[in-house]
Design a protein around this motif. Structure first.
Motif, PDB file in Angstrom:
ATOM      1  N   SER A 135       0.814  -1.231   0.000  1.00  0.00           N
ATOM      2  CA  SER A 135       0.000   0.000   0.000  1.00  0.00           C
ATOM      3  C   SER A 135       0.842   1.274   0.000  1.00  0.00           C
ATOM      4  CB  SER A 135      -0.948   0.004   1.203  1.00  0.00           C
ATOM      5  OG  SER A 135      -1.814  -1.092   1.156  1.00  0.00           O
ATOM      6  N   ARG A 136       2.037   1.214  -0.573  1.00  0.00           N
ATOM      7  CA  ARG A 136       2.902   2.393  -0.630  1.00  0.00           C
ATOM      8  C   ARG A 136       3.123   2.859  -2.057  1.00  0.00           C
ATOM      9  NH1 ARG A 136       8.066   0.360   2.517  1.00  0.00           N
ATOM     10  NH2 ARG A 136       8.971   1.958   1.198  1.00  0.00           N
ATOM     11  N   PHE A 137       2.605   2.109  -3.020  1.00  0.00           N
ATOM     12  CA  PHE A 137       2.945   2.375  -4.407  1.00  0.00           C
ATOM     13  C   PHE A 137       1.718   2.383  -5.297  1.00  0.00           C
ATOM     14  CE2 PHE A 137       6.324  -0.029  -2.391  1.00  0.00           C
ATOM     15  CZ  PHE A 137       7.382   0.854  -2.525  1.00  0.00           C
ATOM     16  N   LYS A 138       1.821   3.134  -6.372  1.00  0.00           N
ATOM     17  CA  LYS A 138       0.879   3.014  -7.479  1.00  0.00           C
ATOM     18  C   LYS A 138       1.572   2.096  -8.465  1.00  0.00           C
ATOM     19  CE  LYS A 138      -1.093   7.573  -6.903  1.00  0.00           C
ATOM     20  NZ  LYS A 138      -1.261   8.896  -7.483  1.00  0.00           N
ATOM     21  N   VAL A 139       0.915   1.034  -8.842  1.00  0.00           N
ATOM     22  CA  VAL A 139       1.549   0.001  -9.653  1.00  0.00           C
ATOM     23  C   VAL A 139       0.920  -0.051 -11.033  1.00  0.00           C
ATOM     24  CG1 VAL A 139       2.052  -2.470  -9.808  1.00  0.00           C
ATOM     25  CG2 VAL A 139       2.064  -1.347  -7.579  1.00  0.00           C
ATOM     26  N   ILE A 140       1.762  -0.032 -12.051  1.00  0.00           N
ATOM     27  CA  ILE A 140       1.323  -0.239 -13.428  1.00  0.00           C
ATOM     28  C   ILE A 140       1.780  -1.629 -13.814  1.00  0.00           C
ATOM     29  CG2 ILE A 140       1.571   0.488 -15.830  1.00  0.00           C
ATOM     30  CD1 ILE A 140       2.243   3.276 -14.795  1.00  0.00           C
ATOM     31  N   ASP A 141       0.848  -2.493 -14.175  1.00  0.00           N
ATOM     32  CA  ASP A 141       1.259  -3.853 -14.526  1.00  0.00           C
ATOM     33  C   ASP A 141       1.804  -3.903 -15.943  1.00  0.00           C
ATOM     34  OD1 ASP A 141      -0.876  -4.051 -16.320  1.00  0.00           O
ATOM     35  OD2 ASP A 141      -2.135  -5.159 -14.929  1.00  0.00           O
ATOM     36  N   ARG A 142       2.413  -5.019 -16.273  1.00  0.00           N
ATOM     37  CA  ARG A 142       3.094  -5.165 -17.556  1.00  0.00           C
ATOM     38  C   ARG A 142       2.150  -4.954 -18.738  1.00  0.00           C
ATOM     39  NH1 ARG A 142       7.347  -9.792 -18.754  1.00  0.00           N
ATOM     40  NH2 ARG A 142       8.318  -8.518 -17.181  1.00  0.00           N
ATOM     41  N   ALA A 143       0.948  -5.494 -18.675  1.00  0.00           N
ATOM     42  CA  ALA A 143       0.007  -5.357 -19.793  1.00  0.00           C
ATOM     43  C   ALA A 143      -0.325  -3.888 -20.033  1.00  0.00           C
ATOM     44  CB  ALA A 143      -1.265  -6.159 -19.521  1.00  0.00           C
ATOM     45  N   ASN A 144      -0.595  -3.148 -18.955  1.00  0.00           N
ATOM     46  CA  ASN A 144      -0.901  -1.726 -19.106  1.00  0.00           C
ATOM     47  C   ASN A 144       0.316  -0.945 -19.571  1.00  0.00           C
ATOM     48  OD1 ASN A 144      -3.608  -1.878 -18.434  1.00  0.00           O
ATOM     49  ND2 ASN A 144      -3.180  -1.749 -16.258  1.00  0.00           N
ATOM     50  N   ARG A 145       1.488  -1.316 -19.069  1.00  0.00           N
ATOM     51  CA  ARG A 145       2.721  -0.654 -19.508  1.00  0.00           C
ATOM     52  C   ARG A 145       2.904  -0.836 -21.004  1.00  0.00           C
ATOM     53  NH1 ARG A 145       7.869  -3.790 -18.516  1.00  0.00           N
ATOM     54  NH2 ARG A 145       6.933  -4.786 -20.303  1.00  0.00           N
ATOM     55  N   ASP A 146       2.715  -2.073 -21.487  1.00  0.00           N
ATOM     56  CA  ASP A 146       2.894  -2.353 -22.908  1.00  0.00           C
ATOM     57  C   ASP A 146       1.882  -1.585 -23.757  1.00  0.00           C
ATOM     58  OD1 ASP A 146       5.020  -3.957 -22.248  1.00  0.00           O
ATOM     59  OD2 ASP A 146       3.922  -5.851 -22.493  1.00  0.00           O
ATOM     60  N   THR A 147       0.648  -1.480 -23.279  1.00  0.00           N
ATOM     61  CA  THR A 147      -0.377  -0.720 -23.993  1.00  0.00           C
ATOM     62  C   THR A 147       0.016   0.745 -24.077  1.00  0.00           C
ATOM     63  OG1 THR A 147      -2.102  -2.239 -23.275  1.00  0.00           O
ATOM     64  CG2 THR A 147      -2.816  -0.044 -23.982  1.00  0.00           C
ATOM     65  N   ILE A 148       0.470   1.303 -22.969  1.00  0.00           N
ATOM     66  CA  ILE A 148       0.894   2.700 -22.948  1.00  0.00           C
ATOM     67  C   ILE A 148       2.058   2.913 -23.902  1.00  0.00           C
ATOM     68  CG2 ILE A 148       1.961   4.496 -21.512  1.00  0.00           C
ATOM     69  CD1 ILE A 148       0.301   3.279 -19.145  1.00  0.00           C
ATOM     70  N   LEU A 149       3.023   1.990 -23.882  1.00  0.00           N
ATOM     71  CA  LEU A 149       4.187   2.134 -24.759  1.00  0.00           C
ATOM     72  C   LEU A 149       3.805   2.066 -26.234  1.00  0.00           C
ATOM     73  CD1 LEU A 149       6.948   0.146 -22.864  1.00  0.00           C
ATOM     74  CD2 LEU A 149       6.707   2.615 -23.110  1.00  0.00           C
ATOM     75  N   LYS A 150       2.830   1.233 -26.571  1.00  0.00           N
ATOM     76  CA  LYS A 150       2.373   1.175 -27.960  1.00  0.00           C
ATOM     77  C   LYS A 150       1.770   2.506 -28.376  1.00  0.00           C
ATOM     78  CE  LYS A 150       1.679  -3.787 -28.187  1.00  0.00           C
ATOM     79  NZ  LYS A 150       0.728  -4.885 -28.182  1.00  0.00           N
ATOM     80  N   GLU A 151       1.015   3.108 -27.457  1.00  0.00           N
ATOM     81  CA  GLU A 151       0.403   4.403 -27.755  1.00  0.00           C
ATOM     82  C   GLU A 151       1.457   5.493 -27.882  1.00  0.00           C
ATOM     83  OE1 GLU A 151      -2.506   5.125 -24.720  1.00  0.00           O
ATOM     84  OE2 GLU A 151      -3.658   3.352 -25.236  1.00  0.00           O
TER      85      GLU A 151
END
Length: 118
Positions: free
Chosen positions: A21-37
């Motif tokens: 509960s100390r972090f905002k976490v971006i998972d790999r699938a969302n990271r990959d989607t963001i990187l594609k965009e």
């Protein structure tokens, strides 16, 4: 490590980080989607490979957790690191060795992740 085991390892790390509960976490699938965009912004990356700092800046994070698992003989070597995106420096590192069945590895990955914050 077989590709089909990579998702359980990643999920084990995400679960541990979210549990703190100390972090905002971006998972790999969302990271990959963001990187594609953001592909047009990544034109400076050589052949699609970017440094941790470049990837982190593009997805708007200041630290990334990176893990490595290797099998040598009958031992799994697990390394989990926290990398500062701005500096590229490793801020924390946890290493462990496990002799276990592949299905038990997520438990050891969680433990190694937890060790980063002690």
């Amino acid at each position: 490590i077989p590709k089909e085991l990579q998702v359980p390892f990643t999920n084990a790390i995400i679960s541990e980080l979210v549990g703190l509960s100390r972090f905002k976490v971006i998972d790999r699938a969302n990271r990959d989607t963001i990187l594609k965009e953001l592909a047009s912004q990544m034109a400076a990356c050589s052949e699609g490979e970017c440094s941790v700092a470049e990837v982190g800046r593009l997805i708007g994070v200041n630290r990334m957790v990176i893990s490595y698992i290797s099998l040598i003989g009958s031992k799994y070597y697990i390394t989990v690191t926290i990398v500062n995106v701005e500096t590229g420096l490793v801020e924390a590192l946890s290493e462990s060795v496990a002799v276990c069945a592949p299905g038990e590895l997520p438990i050891h990955v969680k433990k190694a992740t937890r060790e980063l914050f002690k």
